[in-house]
Design a protein around this motif. Sequence first.
Motif, mmCIF file in Angstrom:
data_model
loop_
_atom_site.group_PDB
_atom_site.id
_atom_site.type_symbol
_atom_site.label_atom_id
_atom_site.label_comp_id
_atom_site.label_asym_id
_atom_site.label_seq_id
_atom_site.Cartn_x
_atom_site.Cartn_y
_atom_site.Cartn_z
ATOM 1 N N ALA A 70 18.635 -6.924 -3.946
ATOM 2 C CA ALA A 70 19.357 -5.674 -3.711
ATOM 3 C C ALA A 70 18.458 -4.618 -3.080
ATOM 4 C CB ALA A 70 19.912 -5.153 -5.026
ATOM 5 N N ARG A 71 17.129 -4.885 -3.139
ATOM 6 C CA ARG A 71 16.210 -3.907 -2.573
ATOM 7 C C ARG A 71 15.449 -4.556 -1.413
ATOM 8 N NH1 ARG A 71 11.521 -1.746 -6.299
ATOM 9 N NH2 ARG A 71 11.078 -3.919 -6.006
ATOM 10 N N PRO A 72 16.180 -4.843 -0.340
ATOM 11 C CA PRO A 72 15.515 -5.534 0.759
ATOM 12 C C PRO A 72 14.485 -4.621 1.404
ATOM 13 C CG PRO A 72 17.661 -4.762 1.462
ATOM 14 C CD PRO A 72 17.520 -4.390 0.023
ATOM 15 N N LYS A 73 13.489 -5.231 1.984
ATOM 16 C CA LYS A 73 12.515 -4.443 2.706
ATOM 17 C C LYS A 73 13.265 -3.797 3.863
ATOM 18 C CE LYS A 73 9.043 -5.553 0.178
ATOM 19 N NZ LYS A 73 8.517 -4.563 -0.750
ATOM 20 N N ASN A 74 13.591 -2.539 3.668
ATOM 21 C CA ASN A 74 14.468 -1.885 4.627
ATOM 22 C C ASN A 74 13.796 -1.653 5.982
ATOM 23 O OD1 ASN A 74 12.886 0.433 4.425
ATOM 24 N ND2 ASN A 74 13.966 1.039 2.571
ATOM 25 N N SER A 75 14.590 -1.143 6.897
ATOM 26 C CA SER A 75 14.076 -1.034 8.252
ATOM 27 C C SER A 75 12.959 -0.001 8.375
ATOM 28 C CB SER A 75 15.208 -0.711 9.211
ATOM 29 O OG SER A 75 15.742 0.532 8.874
ATOM 30 N N THR A 76 13.015 1.047 7.523
ATOM 31 C CA THR A 76 11.926 2.034 7.560
ATOM 32 C C THR A 76 10.621 1.363 7.173
ATOM 33 O OG1 THR A 76 13.523 3.640 6.777
ATOM 34 C CG2 THR A 76 11.232 4.331 6.773
ATOM 35 N N LYS A 84 5.473 -0.917 8.619
ATOM 36 C CA LYS A 84 4.612 -2.089 8.548
ATOM 37 C C LYS A 84 4.117 -2.470 9.950
ATOM 38 C CE LYS A 84 5.103 -6.759 6.926
ATOM 39 N NZ LYS A 84 5.952 -7.722 6.229
ATOM 40 N N GLU A 85 5.044 -2.457 10.915
ATOM 41 C CA GLU A 85 4.654 -2.841 12.277
ATOM 42 C C GLU A 85 3.760 -1.790 12.916
ATOM 43 O OE1 GLU A 85 4.842 -5.872 13.174
ATOM 44 O OE2 GLU A 85 5.949 -6.176 11.319
ATOM 45 N N SER A 124 -9.756 -12.785 1.798
ATOM 46 C CA SER A 124 -9.791 -14.031 1.033
ATOM 47 C C SER A 124 -10.982 -14.883 1.457
ATOM 48 C CB SER A 124 -8.492 -14.810 1.230
ATOM 49 O OG SER A 124 -8.535 -15.504 2.457
ATOM 50 N N SER A 125 -11.331 -15.839 0.607
ATOM 51 C CA SER A 125 -12.469 -16.708 0.920
ATOM 52 C C SER A 125 -12.191 -17.562 2.158
ATOM 53 C CB SER A 125 -12.791 -17.594 -0.284
ATOM 54 O OG SER A 125 -11.626 -18.295 -0.654
ATOM 55 N N LYS A 126 -10.913 -17.672 2.519
ATOM 56 C CA LYS A 126 -10.564 -18.449 3.719
ATOM 57 C C LYS A 126 -10.672 -17.610 4.991
ATOM 58 C CE LYS A 126 -7.459 -21.629 1.383
ATOM 59 N NZ LYS A 126 -6.078 -21.749 0.903
ATOM 60 N N GLY A 127 -10.969 -16.321 4.810
ATOM 61 C CA GLY A 127 -11.113 -15.461 5.987
ATOM 62 C C GLY A 127 -9.820 -14.802 6.429
ATOM 63 N N ASN A 128 -8.886 -14.708 5.492
ATOM 64 C CA ASN A 128 -7.646 -13.980 5.798
ATOM 65 C C ASN A 128 -7.781 -12.540 5.325
ATOM 66 O OD1 ASN A 128 -6.325 -16.286 6.795
ATOM 67 N ND2 ASN A 128 -5.798 -16.920 4.705
ATOM 68 N N LEU A 129 -7.292 -11.622 6.149
ATOM 69 C CA LEU A 129 -7.375 -10.207 5.791
ATOM 70 C C LEU A 129 -5.988 -9.676 5.440
ATOM 71 C CD1 LEU A 129 -9.711 -8.959 8.686
ATOM 72 C CD2 LEU A 129 -10.380 -9.605 6.365
ATOM 73 N N ASN A 130 -5.935 -8.889 4.389
ATOM 74 C CA ASN A 130 -4.676 -8.250 3.982
ATOM 75 C C ASN A 130 -4.871 -6.751 3.913
ATOM 76 O OD1 ASN A 130 -3.305 -10.810 3.254
ATOM 77 N ND2 ASN A 130 -4.936 -10.867 1.724
ATOM 78 N N PHE A 131 -3.892 -6.028 4.406
ATOM 79 C CA PHE A 131 -3.958 -4.572 4.348
ATOM 80 C C PHE A 131 -2.642 -4.008 3.857
ATOM 81 C CE2 PHE A 131 -7.034 -5.773 7.593
ATOM 82 C CZ PHE A 131 -8.141 -5.060 7.191
ATOM 83 N N SER A 132 -2.741 -2.855 3.189
ATOM 84 C CA SER A 132 -1.526 -2.163 2.760
ATOM 85 C C SER A 132 -0.926 -1.419 3.952
ATOM 86 C CB SER A 132 -1.873 -1.167 1.662
ATOM 87 O OG SER A 132 -0.829 -0.233 1.523
ATOM 88 N N TYR A 133 0.395 -1.426 4.029
ATOM 89 C CA TYR A 133 1.060 -0.690 5.123
ATOM 90 C C TYR A 133 0.806 0.809 5.017
ATOM 91 C CZ TYR A 133 4.797 1.240 2.216
ATOM 92 O OH TYR A 133 5.491 1.969 1.300
ATOM 93 N N LYS A 134 0.362 1.242 3.822
ATOM 94 C CA LYS A 134 0.123 2.671 3.610
ATOM 95 C C LYS A 134 -1.106 3.185 4.365
ATOM 96 C CE LYS A 134 2.570 3.359 -0.694
ATOM 97 N NZ LYS A 134 2.450 3.754 -2.093
ATOM 98 N N LEU A 135 -1.860 2.287 4.971
ATOM 99 C CA LEU A 135 -2.974 2.737 5.810
ATOM 100 C C LEU A 135 -2.453 3.620 6.935
ATOM 101 C CD1 LEU A 135 -4.723 0.593 4.310
ATOM 102 C CD2 LEU A 135 -5.806 0.133 6.509
ATOM 103 N N LEU A 136 -1.194 3.396 7.275
ATOM 104 C CA LEU A 136 -0.530 4.206 8.301
ATOM 105 C C LEU A 136 -0.583 5.690 7.944
ATOM 106 C CD1 LEU A 136 1.358 4.097 10.860
ATOM 107 C CD2 LEU A 136 3.265 3.919 9.276
#
Length: 164
Positions: free
Chosen positions: A25-31, A36-37, A74-86
């Motif tokens: 019911a709480r889809p990741k809305n368009s905003t 994120k993009e 991650s140890s595999k070399g994947n990077l994750n960031f929060s969208y709030k960096l925006l």
Amino acid sequence: MCKILHPLSMLSWKIVKQRLRIKKARPKNSTYNTHKEMARALILTRLQFFNQEGKFTYRRVAIRDQKRCWGSCSSKGNLNFSYKLLFLPPCLRDYIVVHELCHLHVLNHSAEFWQVVAQEMPDYRIRMQTLRSIEKTIGTSITSLKKYQSEHHCSSCEQLQALV
Ligand SMILES: [Zn+2]
Ligand SMILES: [Zn+2]
């Protein structure tokens, strides 16, 4: 095979179903998707900027709604960031990008890690402290971050703006 369900497990199943429904019911809305993009575009540009010499090798870059952290590696070399960096001032966004890039070389927070960070960003300490004080004093809601972002002025950010 038939299992007799304990009332408690019936209850917990009900909770799981409720949570699933809430999620749906709480889809990741368009905003959110737009934010994120926008965050992805900014972060990818800065990753390239700080890796012009190709010192760091990373695989996937994911932008998420991370509740507790700004970024991770991650140890595999994947990077994750929060969208709030925006919603952070550019100097603090850059600090998080550099911090995660440096984890590709040293995965923990040892003295060796901070040496790598200092090489890439000599004034990292002040940026880190500013970020911590934001977390402690104003919090990380989009509204507070946006307000902070609009009121923030510093020489690093001015230099960055001059380049644009
Ligand atoms: Zn770290
Ligand atoms: Zn700044």
